[in-house]
Scaffold this active site. Structure first.
Site, PDB file in Angstrom:
ATOM      1  CG  ASP A 130       0.303  13.499 -41.739  1.00 40.40           C
ATOM      2  OD1 ASP A 130       0.765  12.508 -42.375  1.00 40.40           O
ATOM      3  OD2 ASP A 130      -0.819  13.979 -41.933  1.00 40.40           O
ATOM      4  CB  CYS A 131       3.265  15.496 -36.164  1.00 43.16           C
ATOM      5  SG  CYS A 131       2.011  14.473 -35.379  1.00 43.16           S
ATOM      6  CE1 TYR A 132       6.613  13.402 -32.035  1.00 44.83           C
ATOM      7  CE2 TYR A 132       4.198  13.334 -32.096  1.00 44.83           C
ATOM      8  CZ  TYR A 132       5.376  13.804 -31.538  1.00 44.83           C
ATOM      9  OH  TYR A 132       5.331  14.657 -30.488  1.00 44.83           O
TER      10      TYR A 132
END
Lengths: 501, 126
Positions: A130-132
């Site tokens: 989700d973050c990368y």
């Protein structure tokens, strides 16, 4: 005499008054003026080495792309770096081989290319989070583009090392270079009397925090190196063979391409030639006397590298003076010698460091902590290991007087690929199904002409890995197993492949 | 004069060396040779008054003649003078008084032993 302090020496360095000599020069200097005067006069002795140091590499931080990626695998010019760290950190080791060029290019060469200002291709893969969210990257980068590039070498500057030779009748290719058959040559590492840790054999002035010259840049000793070994046989204070090591770090961006070099040892792998200069402050008589060692005082063992075992036998002890002479005697014959570390480059490094200190460009930083005493322990394998004796099969045998036809019959009857030829004294040869095919093609009919006479063999106690390596190396499919000069069985590559599955 | 004779497949079985010795009265010292059914390579030191004629003749037979110095290349700028090659080379590579490796191409016999030994690949043979 009152011992000098490092502060006093640094004050003189700042004023441009420090007296600095290399570890080569100090020997003649003291010969001339004596120890007592020299202790007062000399402030620093510089040492140097330029050798292949496999336990080296760099920590790299690539910065974040947009959208960002959590790199799970990274390659630089197709050489993989370790990424079990945060999203865009990696460690590139010098012995990692290129995935397309193999032995010809590796981590050491990537580091040399980066320091030389060349662009390299960064390729990365990720599973996506989700973050990368990004899953792939491919872009050229240069050393300038990278945030941090810190050389971090777990083991450098070995204090003494083995010399290497080869007792067998075949050339072998090792990390000690090409070793010719029948003690045809001897190779050795370290720069002897100029080598850093031989000039401070008990680590009086070298410890955690000592400032050094690492590939032309300021670097630091950050710990004793891996495999650091203080419990070794010594001649006086000087270890005979491998002993102390240093873990060092420095900024790759400040390094000079002249003092690091990617290298390949034929059929062994890639590495990096690392240049290291270590200043030894002359604080007292003892620290001076330590720097007075000459190649005659430093001994090591010439070790037989053809024995594929941890405890390779020593052929004889030898001094660096003998090794440097270009020839050493083994078995009554003169074997030519090859140094593997560059004395020419090491002298330049010691000279560079001397000039920097004289000019006031390099202040000494002493250790904040000593190097720990330690012992280099072997790895014990706690599970029972399979040996050749556990895997060997019964072997089809014929007497040397047999006809080729008898051998063919036996191959067919026993459904095997190998028949060994014996006489009352033991093994005389081997015939494989391939030999029979070839004999048919070439019209050979006599057993004597068809069999292989120089047979590569094994023993029941030999490690399966060593036996497998022999088959791979000589491109053969089976080894007769010899016990007390008798053929007791055969081990084949297909049996080993089956077990390894 | 140090030369390399490359014998192509067509002439590999011909007594060409004997012919040049007889015809041109040259001295041929074979330093190294490798001959099989597909090709031959001889490294020779050849001398005599009629060497040039001998070479001319060799060329008409199809043998490729080249000075050794044109076949081997040593990159002195790249060499780090580690000395890994030193114990393998019969003559041509040596340390000077400063422990810098020097290469004397006149003494090379193209044995190629140095090629595998050099960790930096500074020696190339064409």
């Amino acid at each position: 005499m009152k011992p000098k302090t490092l502060d006093e020496i640094n004050k003189r360095i700042k004023k441009g008054d420090a007296v600095v000599l290399t570890a080569d020069e100090i020997i003649d200097f003291v010969d001339e003026i004596g120890v007592e005067k020299a202790v007062k006069e000399v402030d620093v002795v510089t040492t140097g080495t330029f050798g292949a140091m496999c336990s080296s590499g760099v920590f790299l931080n690539f910065g974040h792309s947009d959208p960002p990626i959590k790199m799970s695998r990274v390659w630089l010019n197709n050489v993989e770096a370790y990424t079990g760290l945060a999203a865009v950190d990696a460690y590139l080791g010098v012995t990692q081989l290129s995935e397309d060029k193999g032995f010809d290019y590796g981590g050491g060469h990537v580091i040399e290319d980066l320091v030389s200002g060349k662009e390299v291709i960064l390729r990365a893969e990720a599973y996506g989070t989700d973050c990368y969210p990004r899953k792939k990257i491919e872009t050229p980068i240069s050393l300038q583009d990278i945030n941090q590039a810190i050389m971090f070498n777990p083991r450098n500057a070995y204090q003494n090392y083995n010399a290497a030779t080869n007792s067998t009748d075949k050339t072998i290719y090792t990390y000690m270079g090409v070793l010719l058959p029948n003690y045809g040559n001897v190779t050795y590492a370290t720069t002897g009397q100029l080598s850093p840790l031989l000039n401070d054999p008990e680590f009086l002035t070298i410890g955690v925090g000592t400032k050094i010259l690492l590939c032309g840049a300021e670097g630091y000793v950050i710990n004793e190196g891996t495999q650091h070994n203080t419990k070794v046989k010594r001649k006086g204070k000087i270890p005979i063979g491998p002993a102390g090591t240093l873990m060092v770090a420095g900024d790759l961006k400040e390094m000079d391409p002249k003092y690091l070099r990617g290298a390949t040892f034929y059929r062994y792998g890639t590495t990096l030639y690392v240049g290291i200069g270590v200043p030894i402050p002359i604080l007292n008589e003892e620290s001076l006397r330590n720097t007075l060692i000459t190649n005659k005082d430093i001994a090591t063992n010439i070790v037989d590298y053809s024995i594929p075992s941890r405890s390779r036998p020593s052929i004889r002890e030898v001094t660096y003076a003998e090794l440097r002479s270009g020839k050493v005697e083994i078995d009554g014959r003169a074997a030519p010698t090859s140094p593997l570390s560059s004395l020419y480059m090491a002298r330049e490094i010691a000279e560079d460091l001397k000039n920097m200190i004289e000019k006031g460009d390099f202040l000494l930083q002493g250790p904040i902590k000593g190097l720990k005493d330690s012992e280099f322990k072997p790895l014990q394998i706690k599970k029972k290991e399979t040996r050749v004796g556990d895997l060997m099969k019964q072997v089809a045998k014929v007497d040397i007087g047999a006809e080729l036809n008898d051998v063919v019959k036996l191959l067919v009857k026993e459904r095997v690929d190998h028949v060994v030829i014996v006489d009352k004294d033991g093994l005389r040869g081997i015939v494989t199904t391939w030999d029979i095919t070839k004999a048919f093609f070439e019209g050979l009919r006599r057993l004597e002409e068809v069999m292989t006479k120089e047979v590569i063999v094994t023993s029941p106690e030999e490690s399966v890995d060593v036996a497998a390596r022999k088959m791979e190396k000589y491109n053969i499919s089976g080894l007769p197993v010899i016990k007390e000069e008798k053929v007791v069985g055969i081990i084949t590559s297909s049996v080993i492949a089956e077990v390894r599955k | 004069m140090k030369l390399v004779f490359d014998f192509p497949k067509e002439v590999v079985d011909k007594p060409i060396i004997t012919q040049i010795i007889k015809k041109f009265d040259v001295t041929v010292n074979i330093l190294r040779g490798k001959v099989d059914k597909d090709a031959g390579e001889l490294v020779v030191d050849i001398s005599g008054e009629r060497v040039d004629e001998a070479i001319q003749y060799l060329r008409t037979t199809g043998v490729v003649v080249m000075p050794i110095t044109k076949r081997v290349f040593f990159d002195a700028d790249k060499c780090i003078s580690c000395g890994a090659c030193i114990s393998l080379c019969p003559n041509a590579l040596y340390f000077d008084e400063n422990w810098k490796i020097q290469f004397d191409d006149n003494k090379c016999i193209l044995c190629k032993a140095c090629i595998k030994a050099c960790p930096i690949q500074v020696i190339r043979i064409k």
